[in-house]
Design an enzyme around this catalytic site. Structure first.
Site, PDB file in Angstrom:
ATOM      1  N   CYS A   1     -13.482  12.309 -31.946  1.00 47.00           N
ATOM      2  CA  CYS A   1     -12.501  11.935 -30.927  1.00 47.00           C
ATOM      3  C   CYS A   1     -12.458  12.995 -29.828  1.00 47.00           C
ATOM      4  CB  CYS A   1     -11.133  11.803 -31.596  1.00 47.00           C
ATOM      5  SG  CYS A   1      -9.799  11.559 -30.411  1.00 47.00           S
TER       6      CYS A   1
ATOM      7  N   CYS B   1      -8.768  14.716 -29.916  1.00 46.71           N
ATOM      8  CA  CYS B   1      -8.292  15.653 -30.947  1.00 46.71           C
ATOM      9  C   CYS B   1      -9.393  16.184 -31.862  1.00 46.71           C
ATOM     10  CB  CYS B   1      -7.216  14.989 -31.808  1.00 46.71           C
ATOM     11  SG  CYS B   1      -7.889  13.836 -33.044  1.00 46.71           S
TER      12      CYS B   1
ATOM     13  N   CYS C   1      -9.419   6.491 -33.086  1.00 42.97           N
ATOM     14  CA  CYS C   1      -9.343   7.731 -33.851  1.00 42.97           C
ATOM     15  C   CYS C   1      -8.265   7.552 -34.913  1.00 42.97           C
ATOM     16  CB  CYS C   1      -9.002   8.905 -32.939  1.00 42.97           C
ATOM     17  SG  CYS C   1      -8.643  10.414 -33.868  1.00 42.97           S
TER      18      CYS C   1
ATOM     19  N   CYS D   1      -5.336  10.673 -34.267  1.00 42.64           N
ATOM     20  CA  CYS D   1      -4.350  10.801 -33.177  1.00 42.64           C
ATOM     21  C   CYS D   1      -4.013   9.455 -32.526  1.00 42.64           C
ATOM     22  CB  CYS D   1      -4.841  11.780 -32.111  1.00 42.64           C
ATOM     23  SG  CYS D   1      -6.155  11.128 -31.057  1.00 42.64           S
TER      24      CYS D   1
ATOM     25  N   ASP E   1     -35.866  22.182 -21.589  1.00 42.54           N
ATOM     26  CA  ASP E   1     -35.757  22.106 -23.055  1.00 42.54           C
ATOM     27  C   ASP E   1     -36.146  20.700 -23.509  1.00 42.54           C
ATOM     28  OD1 ASP E   1     -34.878  21.821 -25.667  1.00 42.54           O
ATOM     29  OD2 ASP E   1     -32.979  22.862 -25.358  1.00 42.54           O
TER      30      ASP E   1
END
Length: 412
Positions: A201, A204, A217, A220, A338
């Site tokens: 999430c 949170c 989520c 929360c 990268d």
């Protein structure tokens, strides 16, 4: 700076003229479109130029990790039904390129502008957009781009209290979290094929639950908002529940999702979905992407894929095996140096295709394909790969600078 319709100040005019001259010189020297260097010079001469150029326009900003160039093009086509449009159609999407694009649109009513994710907040501050389209956020250019949640946070802070109408993808939790700070959001169910950057999430850090197409989520209560627009198969559903057919020349589900978001943006400016979607049919290719070109007496379809989410979408577009596939990967500045992101791409989806590998980092890609148990040949260049590819149209998938190399080689 006043919001009235004063023509540009002498300083701004000088900046625009100088920028155009430098851009023209750059083009004449064969160094590309010149829009970035022209814009840089113009902004040096007048740092407020972007804001000045934008003040007489209805500005629409488009930002995302994938699909922003195509969506910008689709929105621009749709809005031409309502008035003249200026756009950075070639994808120069940082402040210098955007300034250059706007400097070329003196009689435009709308500016449809693609913005690099990292610059969205700043460009929104300068251009006071009427609408902002947010499509998706996923990992990209690992050595340069901030981690995706940090980008989402940057968007969230930049959009807090914004007067713009934000058109946002309800299926991407990072986009929803970023857009939720905005008082005026239109939610579009555009789908999300790549979910590997949205397991926790953003609000949170709790674990996301994903029953079916929904998400929330468990800790929360942050959850998927109810969309007012949706992609449903080959149709766009509008807020009244009417289904409008999508007819595109661009392939794949991702482009239908881009069309759904574009129709929602066009509606903000009074262009009805039917008109918007009909106009989007005109778009055949976007800066070379999806073009089918003839090269060495073969048909090559050019596909751009810059990061794991983009490769996943692209694999869903290609013709079934045994269609030959050429893969080209570079790791220059514009790509990110990268290449470890190659390990996030599921190359087993290419099973059954004859695969040919080219590009600066062909050996990195070869190792990855070896581990994915794919049969492939490493080639020196495009010509060699095309020469030994079995019959049939060839799908050519490349990341950013590799794609530009290919376009130059095939004269596209």
């Amino acid at each position: 700076m006043s919001g009235n319709s004063d023509p540009l100040s002498p300083r701004a005019k000088l900046a625009v003229t100088a920028g155009r001259a430098v851009a023209a010189a750059s083009r004449a020297a064969g160094r590309g479109s010149g829009s970035v260097i022209g814009g840089r010079v113009a902004l040096k001469l007048d740092p407020d130029l972007l804001a000045r150029l934008a003040q007489h326009l209805d500005v629409i900003l488009v930002s995302a990790t994938n699909g922003k160039t195509t969506t910008t093009r689709l929105i621009a086509e749709a809005l031409r039904a309502a008035g003249p449009v200026v756009s950075n159609a070639l994808g120069a999407n940082m402040p210098a390129g955007i300034t250059s694009a706007l400097a070329g649109g003196s009689d435009a009513r709308y500016a449809v502008i693609e913005v690099d994710e990292k610059y969205l907040a700043g460009v929104a501050r300068d251009t006071d957009p009427k609408a902002i389209a947010l499509l998706n956020l996923s990992r990209d250019q690992l050595d340069r781009a901030a981690e995706t949640r940090m980008l989402a946070e940057h968007w969230r802070e930049g959009l807090a209290g914004s007067k713009s109408v934000v058109i946002a993808n309800a299926d991407d939790p990072l986009v929803v979290w970023a857009a939720s700070s905005s008082p005026n959001v239109v939610w579009v169910a555009a789908g999300q094929m790549w979910k590997d950057d949205a397991w926790s999430c953003p609000s949170c850090g709790g674990v996301m639950q994903r029953p079916g197409d929904d998400w929330y989520c468990g800790e929360c209560g942050f959850r998927r908002p109810t969309p007012s627009w949706a992609l449903s198969g080959d149709h766009v559903l509008d807020p009244h529940g009417s289904a409008w057919p999508i007819h595109l020349q661009l392939p794949g589900r991702a482009n239908k999702a881009n069309a759904a978001s574009s129709a929602a943006v066009a509606a903000v400016f009074g262009v009805p979905p039917q008109v918007a979607l009909e106009r989007m049919y005109q778009v055949q290719a976007v800066a070379g992407r999806y073009d089918v070109v003839q090269f060495m007496e073969r048909d090559l379809r050019l596909l751009l894929a810059k990061n794991p989410a983009g490769w996943l979408e692209t694999f869903s577009l290609i013709d079934p095996p045994p269609t030959p596939v050429i893969l080209s990967v570079n790791a220059r500045g514009a790509d990110g140096t990268d290449t470890s992101w190659l390990w996030d791409v599921d190359y087993t989806r290419l099973s059954g295709h004859p695969i040919f590998v080219i590009g600066d980092r062909k050996l990195d890609l070869a190792v990855r394909l070896e581990v994915a148990n794919q049969t492939f040949q490493v080639c020196e260049n495009l010509d060699q790969a095309v020469q030994i590819a079995p019959p049939g149209r060839i799908e050519v998938i490349a990341n950013y600078t590799a794609f530009q190399d290919l376009r130059r080689r095939v004269g596209n």
